[in-house]
Design a protein around this motif. Structure first.
Motif, PDB file in Angstrom:
ATOM      1  N   ILE A 224     -32.023  15.272 -32.379  1.00 24.82           N
ATOM      2  CA  ILE A 224     -30.736  15.754 -33.256  1.00 24.82           C
ATOM      3  C   ILE A 224     -29.841  14.094 -33.588  1.00 24.82           C
ATOM      4  CG2 ILE A 224     -29.419  16.155 -31.275  1.00 24.82           C
ATOM      5  CD1 ILE A 224     -29.035  17.728 -34.767  1.00 24.82           C
ATOM      6  N   ALA A 225     -29.917  13.677 -32.717  1.00 25.37           N
ATOM      7  CA  ALA A 225     -29.443  12.274 -33.093  1.00 25.37           C
ATOM      8  C   ALA A 225     -30.086  11.443 -34.154  1.00 25.37           C
ATOM      9  CB  ALA A 225     -29.173  11.230 -31.686  1.00 25.37           C
ATOM     10  N   VAL A 226     -31.380  11.311 -34.172  1.00 21.09           N
ATOM     11  CA  VAL A 226     -32.083  10.860 -35.035  1.00 21.09           C
ATOM     12  C   VAL A 226     -31.755  11.707 -36.404  1.00 21.09           C
ATOM     13  CG1 VAL A 226     -34.440  10.386 -36.061  1.00 21.09           C
ATOM     14  CG2 VAL A 226     -33.794   9.721 -33.734  1.00 21.09           C
ATOM     15  N   ARG A 227     -31.933  13.032 -36.254  1.00 26.97           N
ATOM     16  CA  ARG A 227     -31.471  13.724 -37.433  1.00 26.97           C
ATOM     17  C   ARG A 227     -30.465  13.183 -38.193  1.00 26.97           C
ATOM     18  NH1 ARG A 227     -30.589  15.334 -41.621  1.00 26.97           N
ATOM     19  NH2 ARG A 227     -30.093  17.438 -42.532  1.00 26.97           N
ATOM     20  N   VAL A 228     -29.349  13.098 -37.572  1.00 27.60           N
ATOM     21  CA  VAL A 228     -27.847  12.827 -38.072  1.00 27.60           C
ATOM     22  C   VAL A 228     -28.094  11.506 -38.653  1.00 27.60           C
ATOM     23  CG1 VAL A 228     -25.500  12.372 -37.422  1.00 27.60           C
ATOM     24  CG2 VAL A 228     -26.768  14.541 -36.635  1.00 27.60           C
ATOM     25  N   MET A 229     -28.644  10.681 -37.876  1.00 27.06           N
ATOM     26  CA  MET A 229     -28.637   9.346 -38.399  1.00 27.06           C
ATOM     27  C   MET A 229     -29.749   9.063 -39.822  1.00 27.06           C
ATOM     28  SD  MET A 229     -29.604   7.477 -34.731  1.00 27.06           S
ATOM     29  CE  MET A 229     -28.411   7.488 -33.389  1.00 27.06           C
TER      30      MET A 229
ATOM     31  N   HIS B 214     -34.744   3.441 -23.687  1.00 26.85           N
ATOM     32  CA  HIS B 214     -35.879   3.255 -24.491  1.00 26.85           C
ATOM     33  C   HIS B 214     -36.213   4.513 -25.361  1.00 26.85           C
ATOM     34  CE1 HIS B 214     -36.270  -0.191 -21.741  1.00 26.85           C
ATOM     35  NE2 HIS B 214     -36.751   0.436 -20.720  1.00 26.85           N
ATOM     36  N   SER B 215     -35.130   5.368 -25.551  1.00 27.00           N
ATOM     37  CA  SER B 215     -35.404   6.398 -26.183  1.00 27.00           C
ATOM     38  C   SER B 215     -35.335   6.267 -27.670  1.00 27.00           C
ATOM     39  CB  SER B 215     -34.250   7.467 -25.678  1.00 27.00           C
ATOM     40  OG  SER B 215     -34.671   7.987 -24.500  1.00 27.00           O
ATOM     41  N   GLY B 216     -35.899   7.172 -28.386  1.00 25.85           N
ATOM     42  CA  GLY B 216     -36.264   7.037 -30.065  1.00 25.85           C
ATOM     43  C   GLY B 216     -34.990   6.957 -30.625  1.00 25.85           C
ATOM     44  N   HIS B 217     -33.673   7.642 -30.315  1.00 26.73           N
ATOM     45  CA  HIS B 217     -32.436   7.550 -30.921  1.00 26.73           C
ATOM     46  C   HIS B 217     -31.937   6.338 -30.954  1.00 26.73           C
ATOM     47  CE1 HIS B 217     -31.040   8.348 -27.036  1.00 26.73           C
ATOM     48  NE2 HIS B 217     -29.761   8.330 -27.453  1.00 26.73           N
ATOM     49  N   VAL B 218     -32.099   5.551 -29.941  1.00 23.27           N
ATOM     50  CA  VAL B 218     -31.752   4.351 -29.438  1.00 23.27           C
ATOM     51  C   VAL B 218     -32.436   3.214 -30.479  1.00 23.27           C
ATOM     52  CG1 VAL B 218     -31.446   2.309 -27.778  1.00 23.27           C
ATOM     53  CG2 VAL B 218     -31.124   4.983 -26.931  1.00 23.27           C
ATOM     54  N   ARG B 219     -33.724   3.458 -30.611  1.00 25.23           N
ATOM     55  CA  ARG B 219     -34.587   2.633 -31.416  1.00 25.23           C
ATOM     56  C   ARG B 219     -34.117   2.611 -32.985  1.00 25.23           C
ATOM     57  NH1 ARG B 219     -39.147   4.556 -28.403  1.00 25.23           N
ATOM     58  NH2 ARG B 219     -39.366   6.121 -29.745  1.00 25.23           N
ATOM     59  N   TYR B 220     -33.708   3.815 -33.255  1.00 27.71           N
ATOM     60  CA  TYR B 220     -33.401   4.105 -34.748  1.00 27.71           C
ATOM     61  C   TYR B 220     -32.074   3.698 -35.153  1.00 27.71           C
ATOM     62  CZ  TYR B 220     -33.727   6.859 -39.169  1.00 27.71           C
ATOM     63  OH  TYR B 220     -33.806   7.107 -40.401  1.00 27.71           O
TER      64      TYR B 220
ATOM     65  N   PRO C 162     -21.074  15.095 -33.117  1.00 29.01           N
ATOM     66  CA  PRO C 162     -21.454  15.408 -31.734  1.00 29.01           C
ATOM     67  C   PRO C 162     -22.866  16.020 -31.677  1.00 29.01           C
ATOM     68  CG  PRO C 162     -19.927  16.969 -32.713  1.00 29.01           C
ATOM     69  CD  PRO C 162     -20.245  16.045 -33.886  1.00 29.01           C
ATOM     70  N   GLY C 163     -23.470  16.301 -32.821  1.00 29.72           N
ATOM     71  CA  GLY C 163     -24.733  16.865 -32.911  1.00 29.72           C
ATOM     72  C   GLY C 163     -24.750  18.393 -32.311  1.00 29.72           C
ATOM     73  N   TYR C 164     -25.452  18.820 -31.420  1.00 26.82           N
ATOM     74  CA  TYR C 164     -25.479  19.947 -30.349  1.00 26.82           C
ATOM     75  C   TYR C 164     -25.667  19.874 -29.028  1.00 26.82           C
ATOM     76  CZ  TYR C 164     -30.507  20.107 -31.098  1.00 26.82           C
ATOM     77  OH  TYR C 164     -31.737  19.737 -31.071  1.00 26.82           O
ATOM     78  N   GLY C 165     -24.914  20.701 -28.509  1.00 26.29           N
ATOM     79  CA  GLY C 165     -24.967  20.526 -26.905  1.00 26.29           C
ATOM     80  C   GLY C 165     -24.060  19.648 -26.564  1.00 26.29           C
ATOM     81  N   PHE C 166     -24.028  19.158 -25.200  1.00 23.59           N
ATOM     82  CA  PHE C 166     -23.240  17.978 -24.595  1.00 23.59           C
ATOM     83  C   PHE C 166     -21.739  18.406 -24.882  1.00 23.59           C
ATOM     84  CE2 PHE C 166     -26.801  15.120 -24.596  1.00 23.59           C
ATOM     85  CZ  PHE C 166     -27.150  15.320 -23.170  1.00 23.59           C
TER      86      PHE C 166
ATOM     87  N   ARG D 273     -42.560  20.215 -41.512  1.00 20.64           N
ATOM     88  CA  ARG D 273     -41.461  19.254 -41.076  1.00 20.64           C
ATOM     89  C   ARG D 273     -41.497  18.928 -39.848  1.00 20.64           C
ATOM     90  NH1 ARG D 273     -35.015  20.132 -42.607  1.00 20.64           N
ATOM     91  NH2 ARG D 273     -33.838  18.940 -40.654  1.00 20.64           N
ATOM     92  N   MET D 274     -41.259  17.788 -39.359  1.00 21.46           N
ATOM     93  CA  MET D 274     -41.182  17.158 -37.890  1.00 21.46           C
ATOM     94  C   MET D 274     -39.801  16.720 -37.773  1.00 21.46           C
ATOM     95  SD  MET D 274     -43.780  18.040 -35.656  1.00 21.46           S
ATOM     96  CE  MET D 274     -43.046  17.226 -34.609  1.00 21.46           C
ATOM     97  N   ASP D 275     -39.022  17.304 -36.710  1.00 21.68           N
ATOM     98  CA  ASP D 275     -37.835  16.525 -36.402  1.00 21.68           C
ATOM     99  C   ASP D 275     -38.333  16.143 -34.811  1.00 21.68           C
ATOM    100  OD1 ASP D 275     -36.583  17.394 -38.780  1.00 21.68           O
ATOM    101  OD2 ASP D 275     -34.815  18.016 -37.735  1.00 21.68           O
TER     102      ASP D 275
END
Length: 614
Positions: A13-18, A38-44, A80-84, A381-383
């Protein structure tokens, strides 16, 4: 429009918003915990800031740390995305009160009203939206539960005001269960939402879960974007979502959509949200029939945020909901009328969870993506936020990706889903892909006759076992001993993440872990395709006596014993929350508690020692 948006979330969801931000020309800021470095949203993201340890309460739920990161990054908005913290009205208010930072979501007062179920029910009543028979004031006495059941009939649902998705909901089948279930619902509400207030509802026996996507602006314009059918659920958790619903007539569809608009308008709500309903299914309905305008439907709750399944609506309407969240937050008015919203075709979303469906959907406790080859082609579609070689992060929700398929009608969407799921190759840990493939051959689902109880009460579990054996992979990732010459370091300067790439020629790479730098310095955007490899060793110890270990990853809600206590076989030692469900950890035999290795609020992994009994 904003210049820079901090996304207070992680993963897909972080990548989706970005991605939406990038298309709007907006820079992005990621926040991450130690587990997600090392997660994907950090790389993006354009920038990334460390906000704390792996435990969500100390990182992604740390309101002060996230707002401080926004200030450090000079971000002018937080999504905020969703959750948290996405539905936390206190956090929304904190952001609203932070100079120069805009909250991408509804106003905190509206969130507070609609987030607490009893207040939401009153608002919906005033907007002439049908609600399930229930209480509009909090309930504290078990006798109130019994009296309610005697008036409306058992079973009775006890629901936490701040809850959702089954969390904080307990079912009372007879008066003898009232006290224990009331206590359990209040405990979950306090643990997860800092609110132990609960209310009662009549528990519907054959409901479908229908939700309506809404978007509203500051000028009072409210649009609904059609409905989604989220009836395929396991323990009140959505598994497959689709839109539009194949079970509704056009007349009923219009009634539900307009009810959602009325309720949102009554609450002075703006930005995106979802109004959820329960629709009573006709158990005698034939597959070629639909539920007519006389079918009963009732308001369930409002989710004051983007939903996991917002993708379904985007596919059938062509409307980018996340972009409109950002535009509305920036003060823009909606540029389309209700009559401009057209629903075309059919879309289905499959939640790709790192779980073994044949083992009661137990989440994987470790693994590395040895192979990650997602499907493609027309209508797919892939998220996600993954790449091959990533380690599985087990500290949070088990959903690692979402697959969405679109077709001209439901039959084509199902056919496309079968093809896409067969193409989807994930090796390194089990996923629910075999289960999804099974469901697309299940006649009840294909006929759209399923209710929210179908998976838990009707589906033959042996069929899940067979699907897992046929299509599943539970290979464990092996350590990579190959010598490498290129290395990447993660450097943190004042809590901000930077990537440093080095090459060593003629020598094996040395695992130096992460480097914490205390000096100043600058950095640039991490390379998206890249990322650093990291590993950590956990120590272990052996203790005499019977060791009671965690059977799954989760959070300790309650510890019921202390060192020195005498227990008998079957006694509850603690309550472990996993996958939004409470699990009693019991003693297999009697004895004396010689060690209590956990405390309330601790996060534990599968296999972690909880107690030792002599």
């Amino acid at each position: 429009m904003f210049d820079k948006v901090l996304v207070a979330n992680r993963g897909e969801i972080a990548v989706r918003v970005m991605r939406a931000c990038e298309e709007l020309g907006v820079e992005t800021v990621a926040v991450y915990s130690e587990a997600d470095k090392h997660s994907g949203h950090v790389r993006y993201a354009d920038e990334a800031y460390n906000v704390g340890p792996a435990r969500a309460a100390d990182s992604y739920l740390d309101q002060e740390a996230i707002v401080d990161a926004a200030k450090q990054a000079d971000a002018d908005a937080i999504h905020p995305g969703y959750g948290f913290l996405a539905e936390n009205a206190d956090f929304a208010e904190r952001v609203e009160n932070t100079e120069g930072v805009t909250w991408v979501g509804p106003e905190s007062g509206a969130m507070e009203q609609l987030g607490e179920k009893t207040k939401a029910r009153k608002i919906m009543q005033s907007a002439d939206v049908p609600i399930v028979p229930g209480t509009t004031d909090p309930v504290d006495d078990p006798e109130e539960v019994v009296e309610f059941g005697e008036e409306y009939g058992f079973p009775v649902a006890i629901k936490a005001e701040g809850g959702g998705g089954g969390r904080g909901m307990k079912i009372v089948h007879d008066p003898e269960e009232a006290e224990d279930q009331l206590e359990s619902a209040k405990r979950e509400g306090e643990a997860y939402f800092s609110n132990d207030s609960v209310y009662l509802e009549r528990y519907l026996e054959n409901p479908r879960h229908i939700e309506v996507q809404v978007i509203a602006d500051h000028a009072g314009n409210v649009r609904h974007l059609g409905e989604r059918d989220c009836s395929l659920q396991r323990r009140h958790q959505k598994v497959i979502e689709e839109g539009p619903s194949a079970a509704l007539s056009d007349e009923l569809r219009e009634q539900i959509g307009e009810a959602a608009r009325r309720g949102v308008r009554e609450a002075d709500y703006y930005n995106a949200g979802t109004v959820e309903f329960l629709v009573e299914e006709d158990p005698d309905r034939d597959p070629d029939e639909v539920l007519g305008p006389d079918a009963n439907f009732y308001f369930l709750e409002v989710n004051t945020r983007i939903q996991v399944e917002h993708t379904v609506t985007e596919e059938i309407t062509g409307i980018d909901i996340v972009k409109w969240q950002l535009r509305v937050a920036a003060g823009e008015d909606l540029a389309f009328e209700q009559d401009d919203v057209e629903i075309e075709g059919h879309a289905i979303e499959f939640r790709i969870n790192a779980e073994n469906a044949a083992n009661d959907f137990a989440p994987a406790n470790s693994g590395t993506l040895e192979t990650y080859d997602p499907p493609g082609g027309i209508g797919v579609r892939m998220d996600d936020a993954l790449r091959q070689g990533d380690d599985l992060v087990t500290d949070y929700d088990s959903m690692i990706a979402k697959l969405i398929v679109y077709g001209s009608d439901r039959d084509e969407a199902i056919d496309r889903g079968r093809r896409a799921l067969a193409e989807y190759d994930i090796q390194g840990f089990p996923t629910v892909i075999p289960f999804h493939r099974l469901m697309l051959t299940d006649q009840t689902f294909v006929d759209s006759l399923h209710t929210t109880k179908y998976l838990d009460e009707t589906l033959d579990e042996e069929r899940i076992d067979e699907a897992q054996a046929k299509w599943g992979s539970e290979s464990e990732s092996q350590p990579d001993d190959e010598e490498v010459t290129e290395r990447e370091f993660t450097v943190e300067v004042n809590g901000k993440r930077f990537e440093v790439e080095l090459e060593e020629r003629g020598a094996p790479a040395i695992d130096v872990g992460d480097v914490d730098a205390s000096g100043g310095g600058g950095g640039q955007r991490p390379d998206r395709p890249g990322g650093s490899d990291g590993s950590s060793d956990g120590g272990g110890s052996s203790t005499e006596g019977q060791e009671v270990s965690a059977e799954m990853q989760g959070t300790i809600l309650e510890v019921n014993v202390a060192e020195g206590d005498e227990v008998e076989s079957g006694d509850v030692l603690c309550v472990l929350e996993a996958m939004k469900m409470e699990n009693d950890i019991v003693a297999e035999r009697g004895g004396t508690v010689t060690e209590v290795a956990i405390a309330e609020g601790d996060s534990v992994d599968m296999g972690d020692r909880l107690f030792v009994l002599d």
